[in-house]
Design a protein around this motif. Sequence first.
Motif, PDB file in Angstrom:
ATOM      1  N   MET A 153      14.350   2.935   8.877  1.00  0.00           N
ATOM      2  CA  MET A 153      13.714   1.818   8.165  1.00  0.00           C
ATOM      3  C   MET A 153      12.564   2.347   7.325  1.00  0.00           C
ATOM      4  SD  MET A 153      11.685  -1.480   9.756  1.00  0.00           S
ATOM      5  CE  MET A 153      13.116  -2.097  10.631  1.00  0.00           C
ATOM      6  N   THR A 154      12.584   2.047   6.062  1.00  0.00           N
ATOM      7  CA  THR A 154      11.486   2.405   5.165  1.00  0.00           C
ATOM      8  C   THR A 154      10.776   1.147   4.722  1.00  0.00           C
ATOM      9  OG1 THR A 154      12.614   4.362   4.344  1.00  0.00           O
ATOM     10  CG2 THR A 154      10.866   3.462   2.966  1.00  0.00           C
ATOM     11  N   ILE A 155       9.464   1.170   4.737  1.00  0.00           N
ATOM     12  CA  ILE A 155       8.683   0.004   4.358  1.00  0.00           C
ATOM     13  C   ILE A 155       8.130   0.190   2.950  1.00  0.00           C
ATOM     14  CG2 ILE A 155       6.649  -1.384   4.906  1.00  0.00           C
ATOM     15  CD1 ILE A 155       8.888  -1.725   6.902  1.00  0.00           C
ATOM     16  N   ARG A 156       8.389  -0.772   2.083  1.00  0.00           N
ATOM     17  CA  ARG A 156       7.759  -0.830   0.772  1.00  0.00           C
ATOM     18  C   ARG A 156       6.851  -2.046   0.780  1.00  0.00           C
ATOM     19  NH1 ARG A 156      12.952   0.885  -0.081  1.00  0.00           N
ATOM     20  NH2 ARG A 156      13.190   2.776  -1.329  1.00  0.00           N
ATOM     21  N   LEU A 157       5.571  -1.817   0.678  1.00  0.00           N
ATOM     22  CA  LEU A 157       4.603  -2.887   0.849  1.00  0.00           C
ATOM     23  C   LEU A 157       3.978  -3.301  -0.468  1.00  0.00           C
ATOM     24  CD1 LEU A 157       3.000  -1.526   4.067  1.00  0.00           C
ATOM     25  CD2 LEU A 157       4.477  -3.495   3.886  1.00  0.00           C
ATOM     26  N   LYS A 158       3.682  -4.566  -0.578  1.00  0.00           N
ATOM     27  CA  LYS A 158       3.028  -5.089  -1.771  1.00  0.00           C
ATOM     28  C   LYS A 158       1.647  -5.584  -1.416  1.00  0.00           C
ATOM     29  CE  LYS A 158       7.332  -6.523  -3.994  1.00  0.00           C
ATOM     30  NZ  LYS A 158       8.098  -7.643  -4.554  1.00  0.00           N
ATOM     31  N   LYS A 159       0.743  -5.414  -2.357  1.00  0.00           N
ATOM     32  CA  LYS A 159      -0.629  -5.867  -2.167  1.00  0.00           C
ATOM     33  C   LYS A 159      -0.650  -7.370  -1.914  1.00  0.00           C
ATOM     34  CE  LYS A 159      -5.000  -6.107  -4.616  1.00  0.00           C
ATOM     35  NZ  LYS A 159      -5.633  -5.959  -5.919  1.00  0.00           N
ATOM     36  N   GLY A 160      -1.535  -7.793  -0.978  1.00  0.00           N
ATOM     37  CA  GLY A 160      -1.712  -9.224  -0.776  1.00  0.00           C
ATOM     38  C   GLY A 160      -1.248  -9.709   0.578  1.00  0.00           C
ATOM     39  N   SER A 218       5.846   4.518  19.021  1.00  0.00           N
ATOM     40  CA  SER A 218       6.254   4.488  17.628  1.00  0.00           C
ATOM     41  C   SER A 218       5.251   5.268  16.786  1.00  0.00           C
ATOM     42  CB  SER A 218       6.364   3.050  17.110  1.00  0.00           C
ATOM     43  OG  SER A 218       7.007   3.001  15.849  1.00  0.00           O
ATOM     44  N   PHE A 219       5.649   5.530  15.544  1.00  0.00           N
ATOM     45  CA  PHE A 219       4.780   6.201  14.579  1.00  0.00           C
ATOM     46  C   PHE A 219       4.951   5.540  13.221  1.00  0.00           C
ATOM     47  CE2 PHE A 219       4.842   9.528  11.163  1.00  0.00           C
ATOM     48  CZ  PHE A 219       3.470   9.628  11.019  1.00  0.00           C
ATOM     49  N   VAL A 220       3.812   5.253  12.562  1.00  0.00           N
ATOM     50  CA  VAL A 220       3.807   4.710  11.203  1.00  0.00           C
ATOM     51  C   VAL A 220       3.046   5.687  10.310  1.00  0.00           C
ATOM     52  CG1 VAL A 220       3.091   2.824   9.703  1.00  0.00           C
ATOM     53  CG2 VAL A 220       3.829   2.332  12.048  1.00  0.00           C
ATOM     54  N   GLY A 221       3.692   6.133   9.242  1.00  0.00           N
ATOM     55  CA  GLY A 221       3.011   7.063   8.355  1.00  0.00           C
ATOM     56  C   GLY A 221       3.637   7.117   6.982  1.00  0.00           C
ATOM     57  N   SER A 222       2.870   7.600   6.034  1.00  0.00           N
ATOM     58  CA  SER A 222       3.350   7.738   4.664  1.00  0.00           C
ATOM     59  C   SER A 222       4.411   8.827   4.564  1.00  0.00           C
ATOM     60  CB  SER A 222       2.197   8.107   3.734  1.00  0.00           C
ATOM     61  OG  SER A 222       1.223   7.097   3.696  1.00  0.00           O
ATOM     62  N   LYS A 223       5.166   8.774   3.484  1.00  0.00           N
ATOM     63  CA  LYS A 223       6.132   9.826   3.178  1.00  0.00           C
ATOM     64  C   LYS A 223       5.364  10.994   2.552  1.00  0.00           C
ATOM     65  CE  LYS A 223      10.104   6.764   2.479  1.00  0.00           C
ATOM     66  NZ  LYS A 223      11.144   6.329   1.507  1.00  0.00           N
ATOM     67  N   THR A 267      10.089   5.371  14.312  1.00  0.00           N
ATOM     68  CA  THR A 267       9.320   5.769  13.136  1.00  0.00           C
ATOM     69  C   THR A 267       9.464   4.745  12.026  1.00  0.00           C
ATOM     70  OG1 THR A 267       9.701   8.119  13.618  1.00  0.00           O
ATOM     71  CG2 THR A 267       8.974   7.576  11.394  1.00  0.00           C
ATOM     72  N   ILE A 268       8.349   4.454  11.358  1.00  0.00           N
ATOM     73  CA  ILE A 268       8.376   3.618  10.158  1.00  0.00           C
ATOM     74  C   ILE A 268       7.738   4.427   9.025  1.00  0.00           C
ATOM     75  CG2 ILE A 268       7.513   1.551   9.020  1.00  0.00           C
ATOM     76  CD1 ILE A 268       9.159   0.412  10.988  1.00  0.00           C
ATOM     77  N   PRO A 269       8.531   4.977   8.102  1.00  0.00           N
ATOM     78  CA  PRO A 269       7.953   5.670   6.949  1.00  0.00           C
ATOM     79  C   PRO A 269       7.552   4.680   5.867  1.00  0.00           C
ATOM     80  CG  PRO A 269      10.336   5.914   6.929  1.00  0.00           C
ATOM     81  CD  PRO A 269       9.999   5.079   8.139  1.00  0.00           C
ATOM     82  N   VAL A 270       6.401   4.909   5.280  1.00  0.00           N
ATOM     83  CA  VAL A 270       5.872   4.007   4.256  1.00  0.00           C
ATOM     84  C   VAL A 270       5.845   4.736   2.911  1.00  0.00           C
ATOM     85  CG1 VAL A 270       3.920   2.571   3.560  1.00  0.00           C
ATOM     86  CG2 VAL A 270       4.470   2.835   5.991  1.00  0.00           C
TER      87      VAL A 270
END
Length: 315
Positions: free
Chosen positions: A1-8, A135-140, A297-300
């Motif tokens: 799963m890759t997360i693409r986040l938007k401001k707000g 779990s781990f959350v981190g940037s690519k 893992t959640i890559p951002v």
Amino acid sequence: MTIRLKKGFSAVFCSLAVAVACAGSFTVQAADAAKAGPLKIGASFQEINNPYFVTMKDALQDATGSIGATLLVTDARHDVSKQISDIEDMLQKGIDILIINPTDSVGVQSAVKQVHDKGVVVVAVDAQANGPLDSFVGSKNYDAGVQACEYLAKSIGGKGDVGILDGIAVVPILERVRGCKDALAKHPDIKIVSIQNGKQERDQALTVTENMLQAQPNLKGLFSVNDNGSLGALAAIESSGMDVKLTSVDGAPEAVKEIQKPNSKFIATSAQYPRDQVRLALGLALAKKWGSQVPATIPVDILLVDQAKAKTFTW
């Protein structure tokens, strides 16, 4: 799963939407937890004198406050022994969840195991930690290095001497450097002539870059593993009068401001989303605490911010 986040995204939505998405049915568990009193959440950061981690800490304070949880925050100051001691102290205070941003990915393994053995949910954020994480959350981070150094290579015309301003040996930094090297390796007329450790600190990076510029009078480009160090490097470049292009990683407000300036030597940064990373980490931890299965893992995604994008980009 890759997360693409938007401001707000609000703190509550970003945390709990992930929890709901990951969860099966935890309504009963959540209700029972509420009856037991406020959750106690510990957050151990590798440092909090860096705008990136200050932003992360502030976002976590907002998010935990919005759900009525108690938050304990500690600063390891890049000392793994202190970080382990801080975590042990938080365990003594009865935390239910630990959000860990390790100062040494390998060195914190014993602390992670202690937390796990106590039945406390543990999620790493920004930097991977060895041990039994939930779990781990981190940037690519590899992508961040690739994008920044591809842009750097293009800006110097695909040829010339390039330096790398390295940092502490945690996975995100190692991955950024690996990505940068791979990007530059595609250009046979570019040569990496110096790799020096600026320790991600502005003053240290300033001194290291000054020495690099003196030793490498033909330097055309420099990649810094983070924006805090890059600002020290920029000061050294400007003082030298040399035409050295600079790229980095983070998207820090001060760096973005420098990139916007006309004819700036600081040309781009691979921007991360510290607020969203820590909100996601909290959301996953809540889901796990309330009985759900969560991704390992959640890559951002990251975003390359050049002069044009710097006009509108913010964390």
